[in-house]
Design a protein around this motif. Structure first.
Motif, mmCIF file in Angstrom:
data_model
loop_
_atom_site.group_PDB
_atom_site.id
_atom_site.type_symbol
_atom_site.label_atom_id
_atom_site.label_comp_id
_atom_site.label_asym_id
_atom_site.label_seq_id
_atom_site.Cartn_x
_atom_site.Cartn_y
_atom_site.Cartn_z
ATOM 1 N N LYS A 148 0.831 -1.206 0.000
ATOM 2 C CA LYS A 148 0.000 0.000 0.000
ATOM 3 C C LYS A 148 0.862 1.250 0.000
ATOM 4 C CE LYS A 148 -3.603 2.329 2.677
ATOM 5 N NZ LYS A 148 -4.423 2.297 3.917
ATOM 6 N N ARG A 149 1.909 1.207 0.872
ATOM 7 C CA ARG A 149 2.794 2.372 0.956
ATOM 8 C C ARG A 149 3.563 2.571 -0.345
ATOM 9 N NH1 ARG A 149 2.993 7.264 2.390
ATOM 10 N NH2 ARG A 149 5.051 8.037 3.002
ATOM 11 N N THR A 150 3.927 1.429 -0.976
ATOM 12 C CA THR A 150 4.627 1.508 -2.263
ATOM 13 C C THR A 150 3.739 2.159 -3.313
ATOM 14 O OG1 THR A 150 5.899 -0.479 -1.747
ATOM 15 C CG2 THR A 150 5.788 0.176 -4.063
ATOM 16 N N ILE A 151 2.453 1.735 -3.302
ATOM 17 C CA ILE A 151 1.495 2.337 -4.246
ATOM 18 C C ILE A 151 1.333 3.827 -3.954
ATOM 19 C CG2 ILE A 151 -0.929 2.365 -4.958
ATOM 20 C CD1 ILE A 151 -0.944 -0.689 -4.450
ATOM 21 N N GLU A 152 1.209 4.148 -2.627
ATOM 22 C CA GLU A 152 1.070 5.557 -2.244
ATOM 23 C C GLU A 152 2.291 6.368 -2.668
ATOM 24 O OE1 GLU A 152 0.417 5.487 1.921
ATOM 25 O OE2 GLU A 152 -1.709 4.941 1.778
ATOM 26 N N LEU A 153 3.484 5.791 -2.390
ATOM 27 C CA LEU A 153 4.719 6.494 -2.760
ATOM 28 C C LEU A 153 4.834 6.642 -4.266
ATOM 29 C CD1 LEU A 153 7.272 4.905 -0.259
ATOM 30 C CD2 LEU A 153 6.405 7.246 -0.240
ATOM 31 N N ASN A 154 4.415 5.584 -4.970
ATOM 32 C CA ASN A 154 4.456 5.650 -6.429
ATOM 33 C C ASN A 154 3.492 6.716 -6.945
ATOM 34 O OD1 ASN A 154 5.424 4.579 -8.991
ATOM 35 N ND2 ASN A 154 3.348 3.803 -9.263
ATOM 36 N N ASN A 155 2.286 6.740 -6.310
ATOM 37 C CA ASN A 155 1.316 7.782 -6.685
ATOM 38 C C ASN A 155 1.851 9.171 -6.354
ATOM 39 O OD1 ASN A 155 -0.542 5.919 -7.640
ATOM 40 N ND2 ASN A 155 -1.620 5.744 -5.685
ATOM 41 N N GLN A 156 2.494 9.258 -5.162
ATOM 42 C CA GLN A 156 3.089 10.542 -4.785
ATOM 43 C C GLN A 156 4.198 10.932 -5.750
ATOM 44 O OE1 GLN A 156 4.331 10.231 -0.712
ATOM 45 N NE2 GLN A 156 2.239 10.187 0.089
ATOM 46 N N ARG A 157 4.973 9.911 -6.169
ATOM 47 C CA ARG A 157 6.046 10.186 -7.127
ATOM 48 C C ARG A 157 5.461 10.683 -8.449
ATOM 49 N NH1 ARG A 157 8.624 7.621 -11.234
ATOM 50 N NH2 ARG A 157 7.246 5.825 -11.057
ATOM 51 N N LEU A 158 4.365 10.006 -8.878
ATOM 52 C CA LEU A 158 3.709 10.431 -10.117
ATOM 53 C C LEU A 158 3.124 11.835 -9.961
ATOM 54 C CD1 LEU A 158 1.886 7.110 -11.110
ATOM 55 C CD2 LEU A 158 3.950 8.073 -12.143
ATOM 56 N N GLU A 159 2.505 12.068 -8.768
ATOM 57 C CA GLU A 159 1.959 13.403 -8.507
ATOM 58 C C GLU A 159 3.072 14.442 -8.478
ATOM 59 O OE1 GLU A 159 -0.225 13.193 -4.901
ATOM 60 O OE2 GLU A 159 -1.852 11.972 -5.738
ATOM 61 N N LEU A 160 4.216 14.037 -7.864
ATOM 62 C CA LEU A 160 5.354 14.950 -7.793
ATOM 63 C C LEU A 160 5.885 15.264 -9.188
ATOM 64 C CD1 LEU A 160 7.242 16.445 -5.843
ATOM 65 C CD2 LEU A 160 8.721 14.437 -5.856
ATOM 66 N N ILE A 161 5.952 14.215 -10.024
ATOM 67 C CA ILE A 161 6.407 14.423 -11.409
ATOM 68 C C ILE A 161 5.431 15.329 -12.143
ATOM 69 C CG2 ILE A 161 6.758 13.273 -13.630
ATOM 70 C CD1 ILE A 161 7.815 10.845 -12.039
ATOM 71 N N THR A 163 3.318 17.453 -10.742
ATOM 72 C CA THR A 163 3.438 18.798 -10.162
ATOM 73 C C THR A 163 4.675 19.505 -10.686
ATOM 74 O OG1 THR A 163 2.339 18.039 -8.149
ATOM 75 C CG2 THR A 163 3.574 20.095 -8.010
ATOM 76 N N LYS A 164 5.774 18.734 -10.774
ATOM 77 C CA LYS A 164 7.017 19.304 -11.289
ATOM 78 C C LYS A 164 6.842 19.762 -12.730
ATOM 79 C CE LYS A 164 11.957 18.240 -11.681
ATOM 80 N NZ LYS A 164 12.989 17.193 -11.498
ATOM 81 N N ASN A 165 6.146 18.927 -13.522
ATOM 82 C CA ASN A 165 5.890 19.300 -14.921
ATOM 83 C C ASN A 165 4.992 20.529 -15.005
ATOM 84 O OD1 ASN A 165 7.429 17.167 -15.870
ATOM 85 N ND2 ASN A 165 5.685 15.767 -16.011
ATOM 86 N N ILE A 166 3.964 20.553 -14.115
ATOM 87 C CA ILE A 166 3.062 21.712 -14.095
ATOM 88 C C ILE A 166 3.831 22.968 -13.706
ATOM 89 C CG2 ILE A 166 1.095 22.744 -12.892
ATOM 90 C CD1 ILE A 166 -0.098 19.908 -12.694
ATOM 91 N N LEU A 167 4.679 22.819 -12.656
ATOM 92 C CA LEU A 167 5.476 23.969 -12.216
ATOM 93 C C LEU A 167 6.434 24.420 -13.312
ATOM 94 C CD1 LEU A 167 6.311 22.987 -8.523
ATOM 95 C CD2 LEU A 167 4.816 24.830 -9.292
ATOM 96 N N ALA A 168 7.027 23.434 -13.995
ATOM 97 C CA ALA A 168 7.946 23.781 -15.090
ATOM 98 C C ALA A 168 7.195 24.500 -16.205
ATOM 99 C CB ALA A 168 8.612 22.517 -15.621
ATOM 100 N N ASP A 169 5.978 23.994 -16.492
ATOM 101 C CA ASP A 169 5.163 24.634 -17.531
ATOM 102 C C ASP A 169 4.763 26.041 -17.108
ATOM 103 O OD1 ASP A 169 3.540 24.513 -20.023
ATOM 104 O OD2 ASP A 169 1.876 24.674 -18.614
#
Length: 454
Positions: A148-161, A163-169
């Motif tokens: 579950k934590r791996t899925i959450e972290l993966n989702n957070q990583r995807l969200e972070l990516i 967010t990073k893309n949105i911030l970069a844009d």
């Protein structure tokens, strides 16, 4: 799941197979006090039926029994066996014992059965089983938690990516907005540029690389530098100074530009810096100066015009009057500028004057209208009025004095009337003279005709 109901009783199902009735009865009550469910069989065949229907967690059985012995019973359940087995027997045949061991029994207790030893054996069996189950449960929970934590972290990583893309844009779009701004924008710290947009570079004539090597004071005109420095010192000490000011700047080519600065202290990269917006107002200042010069020429023309000119606001207040108008109305310029336009209109012309004023405000110009104004001595002066709307707030009136012209017209009219009367008298005289002299002339003509014939 196998677990203790309390400190003395297991929540498991027990199958007890014993052909000896006395042994069964002696042990049954004790077993029921120790296990949640207890099933009793008198031989292996009956026990096999109960095994298939109840799926016990623990089997206690004798080796030698009628119909089906313990060894045969174990062989019958070997293929799907998941329970623990304790063998009880009065015999100690080593061959049978080896066979039982090979069949995978968990414990062997000799008869007569000592319940405390049996209980000790069961505790050892199920303590390890409970421990194993708890470890498995913990591991299952741990695996699920990790998963579950791996899925959450993966989702957070995807969200972070994301967010990073949105911030970069957003950063790119923000940078594009800053760089395409009509005004120069910069961030300055310790007299060095931390950021400068393309517009500022173009205003100053430097490349993006060059501008970051400059000291900001090298761009300020020497005559304005101390004033701007004083602003900065006062702002730092907390004094109230303007955030917007005008200064001359020097471009790379040496051209002097007039710029309007708007500055503010901000937090930038965990430190204090100055955010500045630079608006090039050189063309605006030049245009303003030309406009002022043009207005001066226009005012000079208006002042020196031989035609009386009055400019009034839409509320009627007079804001300009030329020399010709002052002479016409016999007021000084100061006196007229304190008046409203209606103060110069005779009582009998007020209604017409108000209508004319509103007409001009509606963009309907007045052309060559007969009108009167009132002089300082209350004398009325006849004028020809032309009026136009200069803008949404001003009206300009041209006033031509026609008083003398009207007097001349009046005298001319009197002369014409006199001539007309004289002409009538002459016509009457001519008529009388013609009538009275007609007969004598005719007589003379006849006499002349007689003489001519003779």
């Amino acid at each position: 799941m196998i677990k203790l109901i309390n400190s003395d009783k297991y929540n498991i199902t027990l199958l007890y197979i014993e052909d000896d009735l006395l042994s069964r009865r002696l042990l049954e009550d004790k077993l029921r006090s120790y296990f949640a469910k207890v099933f009793i069989a008198k031989d292996g065949l009956e026990g096999l039926k109960l095994y298939k229907s109840e799926k016990p967690d623990l089997i206690i059985l004798d080796v030698v029994m009628p119909n089906m012995g313990g060894i045969e019973f174990i062989k019958n359940i070997e293929s799907d066996r998941k329970c623990k087995i304790i063998i009880t027997s009065a015999f100690s045949d080593s061959n049978k014992l080896i066979e039982l061991i090979n069949l995978g029994i968990d414990y062997f207790i000799t008869k007569p059965i000592n319940f405390e030893k049996l209980k000790e054996a069961i505790d050892k069996l199920f303590y390890n089983l409970l421990l194993e189950q708890n470890i498995n449960i913990y591991m299952d929970k741990l695996v699920k938690t990790i998963s579950k934590r791996t899925i959450e972290l993966n989702n957070q990583r995807l969200e972070l990516i994301e967010t990073k893309n949105i911030l970069a844009d957003k950063e790119k779009r923000y940078s594009d907005i800053l760089n395409h701004s009509y005004d120069g924008i910069y961030i300055n710290k310790d007299n060095k540029f931390l950021f400068a947009n393309i517009t500022l570079c173009q205003q100053l004539g430097y490349t993006e690389t060059e501008i970051y090597t400059l000291n900001i004071w090298d761009l300020i005109h020497p005559d304005d530098k101390q004033r701007i420095i004083d602003y900065g010192i006062k702002r730092t000490s907390g004094e109230d100074v303007p955030n917007t000011y005008i200064s001359r700047v020097l471009t790379k080519s040496g051209v002097i530009k007039i710029c309007e600065f708007a500055v503010k202290t901000i937090q930038y990269e965990n430190d204090w810096a100055v955010l500045g917006i630079v608006k090039d107002i050189t063309d605006k200042i030049i245009a303003k100066e030309k406009l002022v010069q043009s207005e001066r020429k226009f005012n000079k023309y208006l002042k020196s015009s031989p035609i009386a000119i009055i400019i009034a606001k839409k509320n009627g207040n007079i804001q300009f009057v030329n020399t010709a108008a002052c002479l016409l109305l016999k007021y000084s310029e100061t006196e007229i500028l304190r008046m409203k336009i209606i103060d110069l209109v005779p009582q009998e012309y007020i209604i017409k004057g108000m209508r004319s004023f509103l007409q001009v405000l509606e963009n309907k110009n007045i052309r060559h209208d007969d009108f009167q104004l009132k002089r300082k001595n209350n004398e009325h002066v006849d004028i020809i009025l032309d009026a136009v709307k200069l803008n949404d707030n001003e009206i300009m009136a041209y006033c031509v004095d026609v008083t003398e012209l009207i007097k001349i017209e009046s005298k001319l009219e009197e002369s014409l009337n006199t001539v007309s009367a004289k002409n009538k008298e002459l016509e009457q005289f001519s008529y009388v003279a013609t009538h009275d002299l007609r007969s004598p002339i005719l007589n003379l003509k006849g006499l002349l005709d007689v003489f001519r014939k003779q």
